[in-house]
Design an enzyme around this catalytic site. Structure first.
Site, PDB file in Angstrom:
ATOM      1  CD  GLU A 187      -2.332   5.250   4.627  1.00 12.34           C
ATOM      2  OE1 GLU A 187      -2.839   6.201   3.988  1.00 12.34           O
ATOM      3  OE2 GLU A 187      -1.908   5.373   5.783  1.00 12.34           O
ATOM      4  CB  SER A 229      -0.878  -0.010   1.250  1.00 14.56           C
ATOM      5  OG  SER A 229      -1.422   1.260   1.475  1.00 14.56           O
ATOM      6  CE1 TYR A 257      -4.253  -1.750   5.528  1.00 13.81           C
ATOM      7  CE2 TYR A 257      -3.053   0.238   4.915  1.00 13.81           C
ATOM      8  CZ  TYR A 257      -3.726  -0.908   4.551  1.00 13.81           C
ATOM      9  OH  TYR A 257      -3.870  -1.228   3.225  1.00 13.81           O
TER      10      TYR A 257
HETATM   11  P1  NAP Z   1     -11.613  -4.515   1.682  1.00 11.34           P
HETATM   12  O1  NAP Z   1     -12.731  -4.161   0.769  1.00 11.34           O
HETATM   13  O2  NAP Z   1     -11.595  -3.984   3.070  1.00 11.34           O
HETATM   14  O3  NAP Z   1     -11.532  -6.107   1.727  1.00 11.34           O
HETATM   15  C1  NAP Z   1     -10.738  -6.764   2.674  1.00 11.34           C
HETATM   16  C2  NAP Z   1     -10.965  -8.262   2.559  1.00 11.34           C
HETATM   17  O4  NAP Z   1     -10.151  -8.944   3.526  1.00 11.34           O
HETATM   18  C3  NAP Z   1     -12.416  -8.720   2.829  1.00 11.34           C
HETATM   19  O5  NAP Z   1     -12.732  -9.767   1.958  1.00 11.34           O
HETATM   20  C4  NAP Z   1     -12.323  -9.239   4.268  1.00 11.34           C
HETATM   21  O6  NAP Z   1     -13.306 -10.204   4.562  1.00 11.34           O
HETATM   22  C5  NAP Z   1     -10.962  -9.895   4.219  1.00 11.34           C
HETATM   23  N1  NAP Z   1     -10.359 -10.144   5.531  1.00 11.34           N
HETATM   24  C6  NAP Z   1     -10.109  -9.274   6.536  1.00 11.34           C
HETATM   25  N2  NAP Z   1      -9.509  -9.881   7.561  1.00 11.34           N
HETATM   26  C7  NAP Z   1      -9.372 -11.195   7.212  1.00 11.34           C
HETATM   27  C8  NAP Z   1      -8.844 -12.338   7.849  1.00 11.34           C
HETATM   28  N3  NAP Z   1      -8.311 -12.283   9.073  1.00 11.34           N
HETATM   29  N4  NAP Z   1      -8.879 -13.521   7.183  1.00 11.34           N
HETATM   30  C9  NAP Z   1      -9.417 -13.620   5.966  1.00 11.34           C
HETATM   31  N5  NAP Z   1      -9.963 -12.555   5.305  1.00 11.34           N
HETATM   32  C10 NAP Z   1      -9.927 -11.364   5.928  1.00 11.34           C
HETATM   33  O7  NAP Z   1     -10.201  -4.077   1.034  1.00 11.34           O
HETATM   34  P2  NAP Z   1      -9.865  -3.723  -0.497  1.00 11.34           P
HETATM   35  O8  NAP Z   1     -10.075  -2.264  -0.703  1.00 11.34           O
HETATM   36  O9  NAP Z   1     -10.484  -4.714  -1.389  1.00 11.34           O
HETATM   37  O10 NAP Z   1      -8.280  -3.922  -0.485  1.00 11.34           O
HETATM   38  C11 NAP Z   1      -7.710  -5.205  -0.762  1.00 11.34           C
HETATM   39  C12 NAP Z   1      -6.300  -5.252  -0.182  1.00 11.34           C
HETATM   40  O11 NAP Z   1      -5.497  -4.241  -0.774  1.00 11.34           O
HETATM   41  C13 NAP Z   1      -6.212  -5.028   1.319  1.00 11.34           C
HETATM   42  O12 NAP Z   1      -5.164  -5.825   1.808  1.00 11.34           O
HETATM   43  C14 NAP Z   1      -5.831  -3.562   1.443  1.00 11.34           C
HETATM   44  O13 NAP Z   1      -5.149  -3.332   2.649  1.00 11.34           O
HETATM   45  C15 NAP Z   1      -4.948  -3.381   0.235  1.00 11.34           C
HETATM   46  N6  NAP Z   1      -4.912  -2.054  -0.377  1.00 11.34           N
HETATM   47  C16 NAP Z   1      -6.076  -1.425  -0.681  1.00 11.34           C
HETATM   48  C17 NAP Z   1      -6.021  -0.193  -1.311  1.00 11.34           C
HETATM   49  C18 NAP Z   1      -7.282   0.547  -1.691  1.00 11.34           C
HETATM   50  O14 NAP Z   1      -7.207   1.754  -1.939  1.00 11.34           O
HETATM   51  N7  NAP Z   1      -8.428  -0.127  -1.788  1.00 11.34           N
HETATM   52  C19 NAP Z   1      -4.776   0.381  -1.633  1.00 11.34           C
HETATM   53  C20 NAP Z   1      -3.620  -0.322  -1.307  1.00 11.34           C
HETATM   54  C21 NAP Z   1      -3.684  -1.549  -0.698  1.00 11.34           C
HETATM   55  P3  NAP Z   1     -14.790  -9.795   5.108  1.00 11.34           P
HETATM   56  O15 NAP Z   1     -15.612  -9.510   3.871  1.00 11.34           O
HETATM   57  O16 NAP Z   1     -15.202 -11.006   5.849  1.00 11.34           O
HETATM   58  O17 NAP Z   1     -14.610  -8.571   5.968  1.00 11.34           O
HETATM   59  N1  GDD Z   2     -12.361   7.082   6.243  1.00 13.41           N
HETATM   60  C1  GDD Z   2     -12.505   8.399   6.420  1.00 13.41           C
HETATM   61  N2  GDD Z   2     -13.648   8.876   6.991  1.00 13.41           N
HETATM   62  N3  GDD Z   2     -11.501   9.201   6.023  1.00 13.41           N
HETATM   63  C2  GDD Z   2     -11.675  10.542   6.188  1.00 13.41           C
HETATM   64  C3  GDD Z   2     -12.823  11.097   6.743  1.00 13.41           C
HETATM   65  C4  GDD Z   2     -13.863  10.212   7.177  1.00 13.41           C
HETATM   66  O1  GDD Z   2     -14.887  10.627   7.687  1.00 13.41           O
HETATM   67  N4  GDD Z   2     -12.698  12.449   6.739  1.00 13.41           N
HETATM   68  C5  GDD Z   2     -11.514  12.723   6.203  1.00 13.41           C
HETATM   69  N5  GDD Z   2     -10.867  11.571   5.876  1.00 13.41           N
HETATM   70  C6  GDD Z   2      -9.509  11.494   5.320  1.00 13.41           C
HETATM   71  C7  GDD Z   2      -8.601  10.525   6.061  1.00 13.41           C
HETATM   72  O2  GDD Z   2      -8.095  11.134   7.251  1.00 13.41           O
HETATM   73  C8  GDD Z   2      -7.524  10.293   5.002  1.00 13.41           C
HETATM   74  O3  GDD Z   2      -6.568  11.321   5.033  1.00 13.41           O
HETATM   75  C9  GDD Z   2      -8.300  10.380   3.687  1.00 13.41           C
HETATM   76  O4  GDD Z   2      -9.571  10.985   4.005  1.00 13.41           O
HETATM   77  C10 GDD Z   2      -8.559   9.034   3.020  1.00 13.41           C
HETATM   78  O5  GDD Z   2      -9.102   8.146   4.000  1.00 13.41           O
HETATM   79  P1  GDD Z   2      -9.657   6.689   3.598  1.00 13.41           P
HETATM   80  O6  GDD Z   2     -10.651   6.806   2.521  1.00 13.41           O
HETATM   81  O7  GDD Z   2     -10.073   6.031   4.871  1.00 13.41           O
HETATM   82  O8  GDD Z   2      -8.401   5.992   2.944  1.00 13.41           O
HETATM   83  P2  GDD Z   2      -6.870   5.891   3.425  1.00 13.41           P
HETATM   84  O9  GDD Z   2      -6.069   6.720   2.487  1.00 13.41           O
HETATM   85  O10 GDD Z   2      -6.716   6.141   4.860  1.00 13.41           O
HETATM   86  O11 GDD Z   2      -6.572   4.342   3.179  1.00 13.41           O
HETATM   87  C11 GDD Z   2      -6.996   3.677   1.980  1.00 13.41           C
HETATM   88  O12 GDD Z   2      -5.987   3.751   1.010  1.00 13.41           O
HETATM   89  C12 GDD Z   2      -4.761   3.067   1.342  1.00 13.41           C
HETATM   90  C13 GDD Z   2      -3.795   3.292   0.180  1.00 13.41           C
HETATM   91  O13 GDD Z   2      -3.150   4.507   0.318  1.00 13.41           O
HETATM   92  C14 GDD Z   2      -7.348   2.232   2.367  1.00 13.41           C
HETATM   93  O14 GDD Z   2      -7.969   1.614   1.259  1.00 13.41           O
HETATM   94  C15 GDD Z   2      -6.094   1.449   2.723  1.00 13.41           C
HETATM   95  O15 GDD Z   2      -6.433   0.059   2.877  1.00 13.41           O
HETATM   96  C16 GDD Z   2      -5.083   1.596   1.579  1.00 13.41           C
HETATM   97  O16 GDD Z   2      -3.907   0.889   1.862  1.00 13.41           O
END
Ligand code: NAP
Ligand code: GDD
Length: 342
Positions: free
Chosen positions: A130, A128, A152
């Site tokens: 992050e 990520s 995280y």
């Molecule tokens: P998500 O929608 O939150 O999905 C997370 C998945 O992980 C869900 O299927 C959840 O199952 C499963 N899970 C959580 N804890 C588990 C455990 N202990 N054992 C087995 N399964 C578990 O996340 P996403 O946005 O698809 O992201 C996919 C991956 O990419 C994550 O690892 C995230 O950290 C990473 N990532 C995401 C982003 C982004 O912007 N979306 C960016 C960079 C990296 P349940 O449905 O049962 O909760």
């Molecule tokens: N969730 C959330 N809720 N975020 C908020 C809010 C709120 O009410 N208000 C402001 N934010 C700001 C957060 O503080 C952060 O700076 C930004 O919006 C984005 O927050 P999220 O959408 O929660 O995403 P993230 O950037 O913290 O994390 C996501 O992206 C990562 C990749 O950079 C997640 O998908 C992570 O799993 C992923 O790794």
């Protein structure tokens, strides 16, 4: 011969798009699903006849080993994690149990099966942006040092290096995709983009009056999840495993996203947003901006959806959802009036 993929995190946003993509490409697809008190497969319900579900959990090493042993995947995509950064401050051990140790348990299961059977298993780790946290340079590339700012992100740095180590120590084809934020109509409702688009639709239809947010000056490089799962797949098709940044190369503040989303339905976000300190984080990531030139050059990958198109796509989907919600609500009210009159 059909390739076989195992996806952990099948029920999440990315798992659902990746499963669709791999099925389109002719893969046999298996998904790791954890048992919950409610059914969590709504994002993949349309695929359930074509995907094999296996109950397990990243906290349960023997279940991972058994699933790999029985499914014999050629590719494993590790997408499962507690993925909410804000919640990781509340629940750091559970976050790192899946996001850090879970990766190690999976890599160990792969090493064991690969050693005993000689079968090559390629591995994708969902790393990520992050991990860059308090960024030391902008834009961030594969060469940028990490400075994680949440439990995280610290867990993801552990998994990143375990993936590199298993590649170097055991010759496993293991790659890190360092993905910047990616969103879609399937995004979880407590991530900021979806929280905003849900609110826009519900406010427009009179189902909600305000949206409470934290730091709206944070900047993110937002892309579309459907585009990003293509990059995951491409990484595992390369002759050599490697690490790649996947990003759009443009950054926007949460304020910009608010403007696009509210603007799409003719509203001014200033009239509806309430800043609520409950949503501030103990340590924040102020700015992310990715340099994905390596992925563009080596994988021939590029994003197709920009931030404004993404906001509009998500608002449109949430308007449909809110219309359905309103219809159900009105039906309920009609029933109450009928009961009161009867
Ligand atoms: P998500 O929608 O939150 O999905 C997370 C998945 O992980 C869900 O299927 C959840 O199952 C499963 N899970 C959580 N804890 C588990 C455990 N202990 N054992 C087995 N399964 C578990 O996340 P996403 O946005 O698809 O992201 C996919 C991956 O990419 C994550 O690892 C995230 O950290 C990473 N990532 C995401 C982003 C982004 O912007 N979306 C960016 C960079 C990296 P349940 O449905 O049962 O909760
Ligand atoms: N969730 C959330 N809720 N975020 C908020 C809010 C709120 O009410 N208000 C402001 N934010 C700001 C957060 O503080 C952060 O700076 C930004 O919006 C984005 O927050 P999220 O959408 O929660 O995403 P993230 O950037 O913290 O994390 C996501 O992206 C990562 C990749 O950079 C997640 O998908 C992570 O799993 C992923 O790794």
């Amino acid at each position: 011969m059909a390739k076989t993929a195992l996806i952990t995190g099948l029920t999440g946003q990315d798992g659902s798009y990746l499963a669709e993509r791999l099925l389109e490409l002719g893969y046999e697809v298996h998904g790791l699903v954890r048992r919950g008190s409610t059914i969590t497969t709504h994002r993949v319900d349309h695929l359930l006849e074509r995907v094999a579900i296996h109950y397990g959990d990243l906290s349960d090493g023997p279940s991972l080993r058994r699933i790999i042993e029985t499914t014999r995947p050629t590719e494993v995509y590790n997408l499962a994690a507690q993925s909410h950064v804000g919640i990781s401050f509340e629940s750091p051990l559970q976050t790192c149990d899946s996001g850090a140790l879970g990766t190690l348990r999976l890599l160990e299961a792969i090493r064991d099966v690969q050693d005993r059977t000689g079968q090559q298993i390629r591995f994708y780790q969902a790393s990520s942006s992050e991990m860059y946290g308090k960024v030391v340079e902008t834009p961030q590339s594969e060469a940028t040092p990490f400075y994680p700012r949440s439990p995280y992100a610290v867990g993801k740095v552990f998994s990143y290096w375990m993936t590199v180590n298993y590649r170097e120590a055991y010759g496993i084809h293991a790659s890190n995709g360092i993905l910047f934020n990616h969103e879609s109509p399937r995004r979880g409702e407590n991530f900021v983009t979806r929280k905003i688009t849900r609110a826009v639709a519900r406010i427009k239809l009179g189902l909600q009056t305000e949206v409470r947010l934290g730091n709206i000056d944070a900047k993110r490089d937002w892309g579309y999840a459907g585009d990003y799962v293509e990059a995951m797949h491409l990484m595992l098709q390369q002759p050599e495993a490697d690490d790649y940044v996947v990003a759009t190369g443009k950054t926007y503040a949460v304020r910009d996203f608010l403007e696009y989303a509210f603007g799409h339905v003719g509203l001014d976000y200033n009239d509806f947003v309430v800043i609520d300190p409950r949503f501030f984080r103990p340590t924040e990531v102020d700015l992310l901006l990715g340099d994905s030139s390596k992925a563009r050059r080596k994988l021939n990958w590029q994003p197709k959806v920009d931030c404004q198109q993404l906001a509009i796509m998500m608002v449109e989907a949430d308007l449909e959802l809110a219309h359905r919600e309103k219809t159900l609500l009105n039906a309920g009210k009609g029933f109450e009036r009928y009961r009161a009159a009867a």
